[in-house]
Design a protein around this motif. Structure first.
Motif, short mmCIF file in Angstrom:
data_model
loop_
_atom_site.label_atom_id
_atom_site.label_comp_id
_atom_site.label_asym_id
_atom_site.label_seq_id
_atom_site.Cartn_x
_atom_site.Cartn_y
_atom_site.Cartn_z
N THR A 38 83.17 -38.99 77.20
CA THR A 38 83.23 -39.57 75.82
C THR A 38 82.31 -40.97 75.83
OG1 THR A 38 85.16 -40.81 76.73
CG2 THR A 38 85.77 -39.01 75.41
N ARG A 67 84.17 -38.20 82.75
CA ARG A 67 83.03 -39.35 82.87
C ARG A 67 81.80 -38.61 83.42
NH1 ARG A 67 87.66 -41.98 83.67
NH2 ARG A 67 87.27 -41.99 86.04
N MET A 70 81.43 -33.52 87.59
CA MET A 70 81.90 -32.31 87.61
C MET A 70 83.12 -32.05 88.57
SD MET A 70 81.72 -29.51 86.23
CE MET A 70 83.22 -28.62 86.77
N THR A 94 78.82 -28.74 82.82
CA THR A 94 77.68 -27.71 82.98
C THR A 94 78.02 -26.39 82.96
OG1 THR A 94 76.12 -26.95 84.73
CG2 THR A 94 78.19 -28.06 85.51
N GLU A 96 77.31 -23.47 84.55
CA GLU A 96 77.54 -23.04 85.67
C GLU A 96 78.90 -23.15 86.40
OE1 GLU A 96 74.88 -24.59 84.90
OE2 GLU A 96 72.96 -23.31 85.63
N GLN A 175 69.70 -39.09 79.22
CA GLN A 175 69.91 -39.19 80.87
C GLN A 175 69.30 -37.93 81.49
OE1 GLN A 175 73.61 -39.48 82.04
NE2 GLN A 175 73.25 -40.33 84.09
N LEU A 176 68.35 -38.17 82.17
CA LEU A 176 67.93 -36.89 82.81
C LEU A 176 68.78 -35.90 83.67
CD1 LEU A 176 64.36 -38.11 84.18
CD2 LEU A 176 64.64 -36.69 81.87
N GLY A 177 68.88 -34.67 83.48
CA GLY A 177 69.60 -33.70 84.01
C GLY A 177 70.85 -33.54 83.17
N HIS A 178 71.28 -34.22 82.23
CA HIS A 178 72.35 -34.40 81.19
C HIS A 178 72.17 -32.96 80.52
CE1 HIS A 178 75.25 -35.08 78.21
NE2 HIS A 178 75.47 -35.92 78.99
N GLN A 181 70.57 -33.20 77.30
CA GLN A 181 69.08 -33.63 77.27
C GLN A 181 68.31 -32.33 77.71
OE1 GLN A 181 67.39 -33.93 80.79
NE2 GLN A 181 65.58 -33.94 79.26
N LEU B 150 66.52 -35.41 90.97
CA LEU B 150 65.84 -34.81 89.62
C LEU B 150 64.48 -34.08 89.92
CD1 LEU B 150 66.27 -38.09 87.62
CD2 LEU B 150 67.11 -35.87 86.95
N ALA B 155 65.89 -31.13 87.12
CA ALA B 155 67.01 -31.71 86.34
C ALA B 155 67.90 -30.54 85.81
CB ALA B 155 66.24 -32.68 85.08
N LEU B 246 82.34 -27.13 94.53
CA LEU B 246 81.90 -27.08 92.99
C LEU B 246 81.23 -25.64 92.70
CD1 LEU B 246 80.59 -30.34 92.27
CD2 LEU B 246 82.81 -29.51 91.55
N LEU B 248 78.36 -25.39 92.85
CA LEU B 248 77.01 -25.98 92.14
C LEU B 248 76.59 -27.20 92.37
CD1 LEU B 248 77.82 -27.83 89.69
CD2 LEU B 248 78.60 -25.91 88.71
N ALA B 251 71.61 -32.83 89.18
CA ALA B 251 71.11 -34.22 89.52
C ALA B 251 72.04 -35.13 89.19
CB ALA B 251 70.02 -34.56 88.67
N LEU B 252 73.27 -35.01 88.71
CA LEU B 252 74.58 -35.89 88.36
C LEU B 252 75.65 -35.60 89.40
CD1 LEU B 252 74.86 -35.39 84.59
CD2 LEU B 252 73.52 -37.05 85.66
N TYR B 304 90.74 -43.81 79.66
CA TYR B 304 90.29 -45.39 79.61
C TYR B 304 91.08 -46.26 80.32
CZ TYR B 304 87.86 -43.16 75.58
OH TYR B 304 87.15 -42.24 74.87
#
Lengths: 367, 326, 515
Positions: A38, A67, A70, A94, A96, A175-178, A181, B150, B155, B246, B248, B251-252, B304
């Motif tokens: 969020t 957040r 995954m 994602t 996948e 953010q790269l990989g998001h 994006q 990355l 990415a 996962l 998978l 990059a995150l 939150y």
């Protein structure tokens, strides 16, 4: 040391007392919502719409924000399933992962509607109770490409910067990989190429969705590439507005003496168009001031409502197959985008339209 | 903590606060969820969810005992997850990083652990021999690992992993998830190491007083290096488990896990002034934070507020830790 | 100074209890202006507690404090300072990266007002600092960096700071613990100067010789009570020790019965890799011998013994044990060749504060106690650690108690036990009784005498001449990194040690270096 224990207990009891209230109404319909992050405006709006709908329908909504993690999303799913929650609205981290998510829900005899991040074909094939209620991220990029195509068709002289034969573009990424994006970027680039442009990337970098980072990046690029780019394309409105601010500050406008005057009649005061995605209120306001050129509305209300209605129908009527949600009918024939390109699951796909927000229609999007 | 705590209930609680807190939390949560959180399925979920973090916390816990810190943990786990996942994709997957590659599951496992080992050596070298402050050294390697992640994945998500590979983490031995077995093995190994070998005693000595350790004939640099190497190995394996679980990696993956792991080790009684910390405590720390996550998800507490509660707990733990050290 | 002078500070019937301990019992203390009043007592006698009550760090349970005839209840050191009561701590409270003047005027900088801004007036601060230095006859550059001047100068700056607050009472806690002889003399000069300006000084110290040089009056505390207050000239060392320990201690040192045997270790032409450290030092050490090493601060005694132990690099020379050149490279080698080192800085380089007695005792012996499977033989380890500590009479509630909660003397016994557990032939003890109270000192001496009798060789580095003379068979004296002589038998006098220790006038040389 006993204090630590006390803190734990106090916190737990307060949290428990404050929120266990929902647990009391056992007769209520329960819907789980797994939301990727969020922090992002669209997802936050989406979650708010869900909460509103749940209240309206008297549904108990267990909404979990992962957040961007995954693994955490998977844990949250497991927890809700173990609690007996069967029907879900999912904004996955994602594509996948959607297959595994669907299988786990199917194993409990439930169903889910996926929004925002499109599920894989595999996920929809898990069972008839799995739906797409989304406008895939890539469409936002495609619409950006479409808006720019129209702009440059109308103002071909605007291509003269840098390489006169090419569309010289500057990109600001999230953010790269998001997923947003990746999909938005690839789609806008491909869209421009498909529209017949020779795309020359003058500069590209991430500004992590943030206006301030985008502004700093743009300041640097202006120093290096002044006069060498035709357009600034951002993955979201926040960064687009950061770039706009940088261009204004540097006096990169049609008339430096009167920065509020659109001299060349292209609808903006800046020398080059800047486009974003999200159609936030701030962005639309900027469009009114002829600063930001255009943005794309990913319809949070439409996606959230469609997904919620699907989940609600499954929970109350056992199935949503073939029914209308948010007034939308499922696809009758496959289109050329995954997962709706597979005839076997096309009937599970509800495509919520994206909307281009341009100088012609921005007024419709002002609250 | 009083040294001469008499064998009383108060003494017992004070000595095993972490454990007592955990048990009390389990009971309270059990009541709040009307037994729902006590079912086998809930325990399995909790254990699976916390296993990867447990590896991270064990690694960084040992480092903290030597007065160090490791910020690279999350990114190293993420990189290991990406590398191992890339070698375990189904050969017919069109978007695979190496299309057509079909390797036995052991290869990605070794590759993932290898990533951890390399970063462990790198961190250890910078801290022990390069004399860089651990915070800075691992901040650097964290950024490097994030960049490599990355670059390596372009990415995008590395998905569609082979079933044989996914079973490593997703499988069960009877009612016991495989993940739990791996953690148990690591815990047993490290417990023996820390409590029953000179290696372990030296880790505490270095954290307790590096100068005195040197005077006692301990090769402080070499031993410090070994601790970072061990931690790196644990991260490497954690990355393998994460991608296997996962199915998978991208990059995150592993992003910000260092903070959870450091928090868990801290809540588990590992002192940032060095020389203090127990394996059991670290695991209890992981489970405590895990139970909070789990409990609040179960009770439908807004995400939150979950962050708020977690933050409060970490601060209280560190505050009490400092009280004790003072 | 007549006795009917009004007291500047009076503490009446102060009591303070901590859970389980009555730290102060009805203590009264009077301080006259323009005097130096020594406060003495063993560690734990209540000196610091009394001072902490004065400065409001502890809240006294009972009693009254009068300053200049008015009731004074300070809430903090800062509060006390503003009323003219100042404390110079053993560990100096300086900000090393700021200038001398910034340190002195910290928190009350002279400012210039320019419009709405208050700017620091550096010029005025420098001139005010200069005046202070003149007043105290000190030569310290106000704009110099605090961290770059010597400890004694830093201390002088703290005194200057006290003076700048117009302090009428200055408390000094072990002010000479890290000063050389010459620096001590300089400090005494400053103290006498303060006295002549009618400032009263409370001087807390263990060092008898200093006390008799500087103090006008002496108060002695024992077990939380004030046992005596008397003019200094009415007391002598033996009387003082009696008062402090509450028993007759005319025998300060046990008889060392051991008779040195054959040569155990030979050190030849040892030269440090550090050019400013020791050069070309040779000596031998016999079995059952206690070899003292004396010298002033900067004589490189610690550097020498730590180099022999492999902690610091050497460029030349050899160390042979029982005729074998052991070529020490690392501490591990040194331990393997049968050496142990008890460091000077017990807290910094000796104990593992949070580890327990067993762990502290066994750390260097772990190699020996690890079995073939790589596991520690806990049973033997526990047994030997316990036996060692029993042998040296370590007073501890349990073997699982963290060492930090033991007293200095008992910590030192654990360190001795630690090294004896490695079964050494040679034990190097660097300042073995520093910071230990009188009673525990005697026990450490007895341990040394017993070890020598058992045929162990001991090297003892010490700054206390009576200790060197009382405990050593021979005394090697170093000066500026050179060996200046070895004293034995009747030659072992304070005068001879001083003469050898100051042979190169290295202290002057050091002063220049420092400033």
């Amino acid at each position: 040391m006993k204090k630590l224990m006390f803190v734990f207990l106090a916190v737990l009891l307060v949290a428990g007392a404050a929120f266990a209230g929902g647990q009391q109404d056992d007769g209520k319909t329960v819907i789980g919502a797994l939301i990727r992050n969020t922090d992002e405006q669209f997802v936050a709006d989406y979650a708010d719409v869900l909460k509103g709908l749940a209240e309206e329908k008297g549904v108990e909504l267990n909404l979990q924000d992962s957040r961007g993690d995954m693994a955490l999303q998977l844990d949250q799913l497991n927890t809700l399933l173990s609690q007996g929650v069967k029907y879900f609205v999912v904004v996955s981290n994602t594509t996948e992962a959607t297959g595994d998510i669907a299988k786990k829900i199917q194993a409990q005899g439930g169903g889910a509607a996926f929004s925002n991040i499109q599920p894989s074909v595999e996920a929809l094939k898990v069972g008839p109770n799995f739906y797409l209620a989304s406008s895939p991220e890539s469409v936002a990029g495609e619409i950006q490409a479409d808006i720019l195509d129209k702009y440059f068709k109308a103002h071909p002289e605007k291509l003269a910067n840098g390489d006169p034969d090419a569309l010289d573009a500057i990109f600001l990424y999230g953010q790269l990989g998001h997923p947003a994006q990746t999909y938005r970027t690839n789609a806008v680039k491909q869209g421009l190429i498909d529209a017949g442009y020779k795309l020359n990337v003058v500069a590209e970098d991430t500004a992590n969705w943030k206006p301030d980072e985008a502004q700093a990046k743009m300041d640097t690029w202006l120093a290096a590439f002044s006069g060498e780019f035709d357009v600034v394309i951002a993955n979201n409105d926040g960064m687009a507005l950061g770039a706009v601010e940088s261009l204004l500050t540097a006096g990169y406008v049609d008339d430096p003496n009167d920065p509020s005057k659109d001299v060349d009649g292209d609808g903006i005061v800046l020398k080059v168009p800047v486009v974003g995605v999200d159609a936030t209120q701030v962005a639309v306001k900027s469009m009114e001031e002829k600063k930001l050129y255009a943005t794309v509305l990913q319809d949070a209300v439409g996606q959230a409502t469609t997904a919620f209605e699907l989940a609600y129908m499954m929970a109350t009527e056992g199935s949503a197959t073939g029914k209308k949600a948010w007034g939308l009918s499922p696809l009758s024939a496959p289109i050329d985008e995954s997962p709706a390109n597979d005839a076997a699951v096309a009937g599970q796909c509800y495509l919520v339209p994206f909307k281009a927000v341009t100088p012609d229609n921005y007024k419709d999007f002002m609250n | 903590m009083k040294q001469l705590a008499k064998p009383s209930i108060g003494g017992f609680i004070s000595k095993y606060t972490g454990y007592v807190t955990f048990v009390v939390m389990v009971i309270v949560l059990g009541i709040l969820t009307r037994g729902g959180s006590l079912r086998l399925l809930s325990w399995q979920n909790l254990a699976i969810a916390e296993s990867v973090r447990a590896f991270g916390a064990l690694g960084v816990g040992m480092i903290i005992i030597t007065r160090g810190i490791d910020l690279s943990l999350g990114q190293v786990i993420g990189l290991s997850a990406c590398v191992s996942a890339s070698l375990a994709q189904t050969p017919d997957y069109v978007s695979a990083l190496y299309p057509g590659l079909d390797l036995p599951a052991i290869v990605p496992v070794i590759a993932g652990i290898g990533v951890g080992v390399l970063f462990g050596l790198f961190n250890g070298f910078l801290v022990a021999y390069g004399k860089l402050p651990p915070f800075i050294a691992t901040l650097g390697s964290m950024t490097i690992a994030a960049g490599l992640q990355l670059i390596y994945t372009h990415a995008s998500t590395v998905g569609s992993l082979q079933n044989e590979y996914k079973k490593i983490a997703q499988g069960f031995l009877g009612p016991v998830p495989n993940m739990v077995i791996y953690v148990a093995i690591a815990v047993l190994f490290l417990w023996v190491l820390l409590n029953h070998t000179k290696q372990g005693k030296r880790i505490y000595a270095i954290g307790g007083n590096p100068t005195a350790a040197r005077v006692s004939g301990i090769a402080v640099k070499f031993e410090t290096m070994k601790v970072y190497l061990m931690a790196g190995t644990l991260y490497g394996f954690a990355g393998v488990l994460l991608s296997s679980r996962l199915g998978l990696a991208n990059a995150l993956t592993g992003d910000m896990m260092e903070l959870d792991a450091i928090a868990a080790a801290t809540v588990g009684g590992v002192s940032h002034s060095g020389g203090v910390g127990k394996i059991g405590g670290i695991i209890i720390g992981v489970l405590t934070l895990g139970l909070i996550n789990f409990g609040m998800t179960y009770l439908g507490v807004d995400s939150y507020y979950q962050l708020l509660v977690k933050g409060a707990i970490i601060i209280s733990a560190v505050y009490l830790d400092m009280r004790r050290a003072a | 100074m007549s006795l009917d002078n009004t007291n500047i500070l009076e503490m009446h019937n102060i009591s303070k209890a901590f859970p389980g301990v009555q730290a102060l019992k009805d203590v009264s203390f009077q301080l006259k202006p323009g005097t130096v009043h020594a406060l003495m007592g063993e560690n734990g006698a209540g000196k610091s507690t009394l001072m902490k009550c004065l400065f409001g760090i502890y809240k006294k349970d009972d009693g009254e404090i009068n300053l200049n005839g008015e009731i004074a209840n300070f809430k903090s050191s800062r509060d006390a300072l503003e009323s003219g009561v100042s404390m110079i701590h053993q560990e100096l409270n300086v900000v090393p990266d700021q200038s001398v003047m910034e340190n002195i005027w910290l928190g009350r900088e002279h400012t210039l007002r320019i419009g709405p801004f208050h700017l620091v007036n550096h010029k005025r601060m420098a001139s005010e600092t200069g005046k202070l230095m003149e007043q105290l006859e000190m030569e310290i550059e106000p704009r110099g960096r605090m961290g770059s001047i010597s400890i004694s100068h830093q201390q002088a700056c703290e005194i200057a700071k006290a003076v700048s607050y117009n302090a009428s009472v200055v408390v000094m806690d072990e002010p000479t613990s890290s000063l050389s002889e010459k620096e001590v003399n300089h400090l005494f000069k400053i103290i006498r100067r303060l006295r002549s300006q009618n400032v009263a000084v409370i001087y807390i110290s263990h060092k008898m010789s200093e006390i008799f040089q500087i103090a006008d009056e002496i108060s002695v505390m024992r077990d939380g009570e004030m046992v005596a207050t008397a003019p200094a000239k009415e007391l002598d060392e033996d009387k003082l020790i009696n008062l402090m320990v509450g028993r007759d201690m005319s025998q300060r040192f046990p008889t060392v019965e051991a008779i040195p045997g054959k040569v155990e270790m030979q050190v030849k032409n040892l030269t440090s890799a550090d050019e400013n450290s020791f050069k070309d030092v040779s000596f031998d050490l016999r079995r059952g011998e206690i070899l003292g090493i004396g010298g002033l601060v900067g004589a490189q005694r610690t550097e020498l013994v730590e180099s022999i132990f492999g902690l610091r690099p050497v460029v030349e020379g050899s160390v042979t044990i029982e005729g074998n050149d052991i070529g020490i490279q690392t501490v591990k080698d040194a331990i393997a060749s049968g050496m142990g080192l008890i460091t000077e800085d017990r807290r910094g380089a000796g104990i593992f504060p949070l580890l327990n007695i067993t762990e502290n005792t066994s750390m260097p012996s772990l190699d020996r106690l690890t079995n073939k499977a790589g596991l520690i033989d806990h049973k033997t380890l526990l047994k030997q650690s316990r036996e060692m500590n029993e042998k040296f009479k370590t007073k501890t509630p349990t073997m699982e108690t963290p060492i930090k909660s033991l007293s200095g003397g008992n910590q030192q016994k654990v360190i001795v036990a630690r090294w004896m557990m490695t079964l050494p032939e040679i034990l190097i003890m660097d300042e073995p009784t520093r910071g230990i109270d009188v009673g525990a000192k005697y026990e450490i001496y007895c341990i040394m005498a017993d070890l020598a009798k058992a045929g162990k060789s001991i090297i003892m580095v010490s700054s206390e001449m009576p200790e060197l003379i009382g405990m050593s068979h021979r005394i090697m004296v170093l000066c500026a990194g050179r060996k200046t002589g070895i004293l034995k038998g009747e030659e072992r006098t304070q005068e001879n040690i001083m003469r050898l220790a100051a042979m190169f006038g290295h202290d002057d040389f050091k002063e220049e270096d420092a400033s």
